[in-house]
Design a protein around this motif. Sequence first.
Motif, PDB file in Angstrom:
ATOM      1  N   ALA A 100       0.835  -1.215   0.000  1.00 28.37           N
ATOM      2  CA  ALA A 100       0.000   0.000   0.000  1.00 28.37           C
ATOM      3  C   ALA A 100       0.862   1.255   0.000  1.00 28.37           C
ATOM      4  CB  ALA A 100      -0.925  -0.005   1.214  1.00 28.37           C
ATOM      5  N   GLY A 101       1.961   1.228   0.761  1.00 28.77           N
ATOM      6  CA  GLY A 101       2.866   2.375   0.799  1.00 28.77           C
ATOM      7  C   GLY A 101       3.522   2.628  -0.546  1.00 28.77           C
ATOM      8  N   THR A 103       2.284   1.735  -3.508  1.00 30.20           N
ATOM      9  CA  THR A 103       1.233   2.240  -4.404  1.00 30.20           C
ATOM     10  C   THR A 103       0.980   3.728  -4.164  1.00 30.20           C
ATOM     11  OG1 THR A 103       0.178   0.062  -4.310  1.00 30.20           O
ATOM     12  CG2 THR A 103      -1.140   1.876  -5.176  1.00 30.20           C
ATOM     13  N   THR A 104       0.894   4.104  -2.903  1.00 31.83           N
ATOM     14  CA  THR A 104       0.640   5.507  -2.541  1.00 31.83           C
ATOM     15  C   THR A 104       1.787   6.399  -2.987  1.00 31.83           C
ATOM     16  OG1 THR A 104      -0.622   4.782  -0.600  1.00 31.83           O
ATOM     17  CG2 THR A 104       0.134   7.074  -0.628  1.00 31.83           C
ATOM     18  N   GLN A 105       3.015   5.945  -2.769  1.00 28.55           N
ATOM     19  CA  GLN A 105       4.179   6.738  -3.156  1.00 28.55           C
ATOM     20  C   GLN A 105       4.210   6.972  -4.661  1.00 28.55           C
ATOM     21  OE1 GLN A 105       8.326   5.131  -2.994  1.00 28.55           O
ATOM     22  NE2 GLN A 105       8.667   6.741  -1.463  1.00 28.55           N
ATOM     23  N   PHE A 107       1.671   6.829  -6.767  1.00 32.75           N
ATOM     24  CA  PHE A 107       0.535   7.659  -7.192  1.00 32.75           C
ATOM     25  C   PHE A 107       0.826   9.142  -6.977  1.00 32.75           C
ATOM     26  CE2 PHE A 107      -3.334  10.028  -6.264  1.00 32.75           C
ATOM     27  CZ  PHE A 107      -4.108   9.735  -7.373  1.00 32.75           C
ATOM     28  N   PHE A 108       1.255   9.500  -5.769  1.00 31.90           N
ATOM     29  CA  PHE A 108       1.440  10.922  -5.468  1.00 31.90           C
ATOM     30  C   PHE A 108       2.679  11.497  -6.151  1.00 31.90           C
ATOM     31  CE2 PHE A 108      -1.551   9.980  -2.018  1.00 31.90           C
ATOM     32  CZ  PHE A 108      -2.411  11.056  -2.174  1.00 31.90           C
ATOM     33  N   THR A 165      -0.435   4.178 -12.174  1.00 32.20           N
ATOM     34  CA  THR A 165      -0.501   3.364 -10.960  1.00 32.20           C
ATOM     35  C   THR A 165      -1.376   2.129 -11.156  1.00 32.20           C
ATOM     36  OG1 THR A 165      -0.254   5.379  -9.629  1.00 32.20           O
ATOM     37  CG2 THR A 165      -0.992   3.407  -8.490  1.00 32.20           C
TER      38      THR A 165
END
Length: 316
Positions: A100-101, A103-105, A107-108, A165
Motif C-alpha cells: 500500500a505504501g 502504491t501511494t508513493q 501515485f502521489f 498506478t
Amino acid sequence: MSPHGNRNFSVMTLQEFVLEGFEGGPQTQVLLFALFLALYMMAIQGNLTMIVLITLDAHLHSPMYFFLKNLSFLDLCYTSIITPNTLANILSSSKVITFAGCTTQLFFFSLMCTTQGLLLAVMAYDRFVAICSPLRYPISMRPSVCARLVLGSYCGGCLNSILQTSFTFSLPFCSSNHIDHFFCDVPPLLKLACGDTALNELLLFGICGLIIVGVTIVVLTSYGYITVTILRMRSAAGRHKIFSTCGSHMTAVTVLIGTVFVMYAQPGAVQSMEQGKVVSVFYTMVIPMLNPLIYSLRNKDVKDALRRLGWKHTSS
C-alpha cells in the motif's frame, strides 16, 4: 514480453517490497545520507521561503507569482514524498515498504511530477499574455482563470497518475520483491513483473512523450512570440527585465523536461536502472532545491521582497 524472460518464478500476492537503494559500503551510505539530507533541507527552506514570501508580500500578488507559489508547493510535496523515506532506508537494514505504501508513493509522485510539467506550460502561457498582450492581461489572467489553469494542471496530473498506478499494479509480480531503486517508480516495478509489460511500457513512453511534446510546443511557441515582442522594444531596461524573468522559467523547463525525457520518454529507458537512479536523484532532490534559487537569484522583484521581509523582521 516480461523483462525477466524466466517463467520459473511463482506468481504471488506481495504484501511488501524491499527498496534496494544505492550500492556501496557504510562510508558510501553515510556520504549519501549527508548529501541527500543537505539537498532536502535546502529544498524545504527554499520552497517554504518562496511560498511565505509570495503570500505575505502584496507586491507579489500577481498571476506569475501565484503560479510560482504553486510550483514551490509542488516541489515541496514531491521531494517530501521520496526523500524522507530514502533517508530512513539508508539508515535501516530492512529497507521495507508495504504494498500500500509503494502504491501511494507512486501515485502521489506521478501526480506531483506531471502537474509540475503542465504548470510550467501554464507559466509560459502567462508570460506570453503578459508580454505580448499587456492590455488584455488583467482580464485574460484574472484570478478565476488562474485558479482554473492550476486546477486543470492537477487534473491532468491526476489522470496520468491513475493510469500509471493502476496499470502498473494490475501486473502479476513474481517471487522477487526487491525493487532495484530507492523509491517506487514504474520502470523498476516493471522489472519485477512476470506478465507481458509491453502495454505498460507503451503507456509510459506514450503519455510521457505526449506531455513532453505538448509542454515543449507551448513553451517554444510562447517564447517565440515573446522574443519577437522583446526585439521590438526600445527600452533596454524593459528587455533586460523580461529576459531575466523568462530566462529563469526557461532554465526550469529545460532541466525538468530533459531529466524526465532521459528517464521515461526514450525507448529502452526502462532497461537502464543504474542510470535511472542517478537521474531520479536529480529530479527528486536537486531540481526542488534548484528551482527557488533559479527564480530568486535572477528576479529583482523576489530579491526586493526578501529585503522588505528582512527589514520588517529586524524592525519589529
